[in-house]
Design a protein around this motif. Structure first.
Motif, PDB file in Angstrom:
ATOM      1  N   HIS A   1       0.858  -1.194   0.000  1.00  0.00           N
ATOM      2  CA  HIS A   1       0.000   0.000   0.000  1.00  0.00           C
ATOM      3  C   HIS A   1       0.897   1.249   0.000  1.00  0.00           C
ATOM      4  N   PRO A   2       1.615   1.500  -1.096  1.00  0.00           N
ATOM      5  CA  PRO A   2       2.615   2.577  -1.113  1.00  0.00           C
ATOM      6  C   PRO A   2       2.057   3.982  -0.920  1.00  0.00           C
TER       7      PRO A   2
ATOM      8  N   VAL B   1       0.463   5.322   7.469  1.00  0.00           N
ATOM      9  CA  VAL B   1       1.457   4.303   7.808  1.00  0.00           C
ATOM     10  C   VAL B   1       2.859   4.815   7.506  1.00  0.00           C
ATOM     11  N   ARG B   2       3.033   5.570   6.440  1.00  0.00           N
ATOM     12  CA  ARG B   2       4.352   6.157   6.147  1.00  0.00           C
ATOM     13  C   ARG B   2       4.790   7.101   7.274  1.00  0.00           C
ATOM     14  N   LEU B   3       3.853   7.884   7.782  1.00  0.00           N
ATOM     15  CA  LEU B   3       4.194   8.780   8.892  1.00  0.00           C
ATOM     16  C   LEU B   3       4.569   7.985  10.142  1.00  0.00           C
ATOM     17  N   ALA B   4       3.838   6.915  10.408  1.00  0.00           N
ATOM     18  CA  ALA B   4       4.166   6.059  11.552  1.00  0.00           C
ATOM     19  C   ALA B   4       5.535   5.417  11.365  1.00  0.00           C
ATOM     20  N   LEU B   5       5.839   4.971  10.149  1.00  0.00           N
ATOM     21  CA  LEU B   5       7.149   4.381   9.869  1.00  0.00           C
ATOM     22  C   LEU B   5       8.247   5.414  10.043  1.00  0.00           C
ATOM     23  N   ALA B   6       8.026   6.623   9.559  1.00  0.00           N
ATOM     24  CA  ALA B   6       9.021   7.685   9.708  1.00  0.00           C
ATOM     25  C   ALA B   6       9.298   7.953  11.185  1.00  0.00           C
ATOM     26  N   SER B   7       8.252   8.004  11.977  1.00  0.00           N
ATOM     27  CA  SER B   7       8.412   8.214  13.417  1.00  0.00           C
ATOM     28  C   SER B   7       9.204   7.073  14.050  1.00  0.00           C
TER      29      SER B   7
ATOM     30  N   VAL C   1       8.367  11.093   0.544  1.00  0.00           N
ATOM     31  CA  VAL C   1       7.318  10.370  -0.192  1.00  0.00           C
ATOM     32  C   VAL C   1       5.943  10.897   0.224  1.00  0.00           C
ATOM     33  N   VAL C   2       5.765  11.145   1.516  1.00  0.00           N
ATOM     34  CA  VAL C   2       4.491  11.702   1.989  1.00  0.00           C
ATOM     35  C   VAL C   2       4.214  13.033   1.276  1.00  0.00           C
ATOM     36  N   LEU C   3       5.253  13.864   1.128  1.00  0.00           N
ATOM     37  CA  LEU C   3       5.051  15.159   0.463  1.00  0.00           C
ATOM     38  C   LEU C   3       4.755  15.006  -1.019  1.00  0.00           C
ATOM     39  N   GLU C   4       5.248  13.951  -1.626  1.00  0.00           N
ATOM     40  CA  GLU C   4       4.872  13.681  -3.018  1.00  0.00           C
ATOM     41  C   GLU C   4       3.376  13.352  -3.094  1.00  0.00           C
ATOM     42  N   LEU C   5       2.893  12.616  -2.112  1.00  0.00           N
ATOM     43  CA  LEU C   5       1.486  12.211  -2.075  1.00  0.00           C
ATOM     44  C   LEU C   5       0.579  13.329  -1.579  1.00  0.00           C
TER      45      LEU C   5
END
Length: 189
Positions: free
Chosen positions: A35-36, A41-47, A64-68
Motif C-alpha cells: 500500500h505505497p 502508515v508512512r508517517l508512523a514508519l518515519a516516526s 514520499v508523503v510530500l509527493e502524495l
C-alpha cells in the motif's frame, strides 16, 4: 482477515509498547510494500525510524508523503526539524511552508524558530518562538529554544533566567535537558 490501515497502526503500536520497535518497523514496511500511498502508515514508519536513529530513512518517508500530500504539515515540520543543522536553508523552506499552513500551531512555530535560529535570523526566530509560547507557555523545549535565541541576541541575563526556571522544573518530557544545562554553564561561565 481484513487488513486495514488502522489495524496495522494498532499492531505496530502494540509491538512498540511491548518494546519491539523492530517488529513494528517490519509490520509498517510490509504494509507500505503493498500500500505505497498509505500516508498514515508512512508517517508512523518515519516516526519509528526517527526513534531508531535512522534519520535519513525517516526523511525519505517524509519526502514520499510530500509527493502524495504536498501540504502535509507533519511531514513538512518533521523534515524541517531533521534538516535544521545539516541543511538549514532547505529546512527553512519546509518550516515556512508548514507555518503558512498552520500559522498558530505551537510545534510548527517552534520548529520555524529553531530553523530561523540556525539560519542566523534571530529576530524572526524570536517572533516565532514568542508565538509558539502563546500556545504552549510551559513547554520546556520551547522555553529552552527561547533561551537559545535570547543568548544569540545578546540578552544573556534573560537567557539565564529562562534556563534556570526550565531546569528547576520537573519536565520529564524535556529531551534537551543536557543541552540546556550546557548552555546555562556557558552563559554563567
Amino acid at each position: 482477515l481484513a487488513p486495514t490501515t488502522q489495524a496495522v497502526l494498532e499492531l505496530a503500536s502494540y509491538q512498540m509498547a511491548a518494546g519491539n520497535d523492530g517488529a513494528a518497523r517490519v509490520s509498517l514496511q510490509q504494509w507500505i510494500k503493498d500500500h505505497p500511498n498509505d500516508v498514515a502508515v508512512r508517517l508512523a514508519l518515519a516516526s519509528n525510524l526517527e526513534r531508531g536513529m535512522n534519520v535519513p530513512g525517516a526523511q525519505a518517508q517524509y519526502l514520499v508523503v510530500l509527493e502524495l500530500q504536498p501540504d502535509n504539515i507533519s511531514a513538512l515540520n518533521n523534515l524541517a526539524w531533521g534538516l535544521r543543522i545539516e541543511n538549514p536553508k532547505k529546512a527553512l523552506e519546509y518550516a515556512q511552508r508548514a507555518s503558512t499552513l498552520a500559522p498558530e500551531m505551537p510545534a510548527v512555530l517552534d520548529t520555524l524558530a529553531v530553523v530561523e535560529y540556525h539560519n542566523g535570523d534571530y529576530q524572526s526566530a524570536r517572533q516565532a518562538i514568542q508565538r509558539a509560547l502563546v500556545g504552549a507557555p510551559d513547554n520546556a523545549s520551547m522555553l529552552y529554544h527561547q533561551a537559545m535565541i535570547d543568548a544569540a541576541l545578546g540578552e544573556k541575563d534573560k537567557a539565564i533566567a529562562v534556563l534556570q526556571a526550565v531546569l528547576a522544573g520537573d519536565a520529564a518530557d524535556f529531551p534537551e535537558r543536557a543541552e540546556a544545562e550546557k548552555l546555562l554553564k556557558t552563559l554563567t561561565g
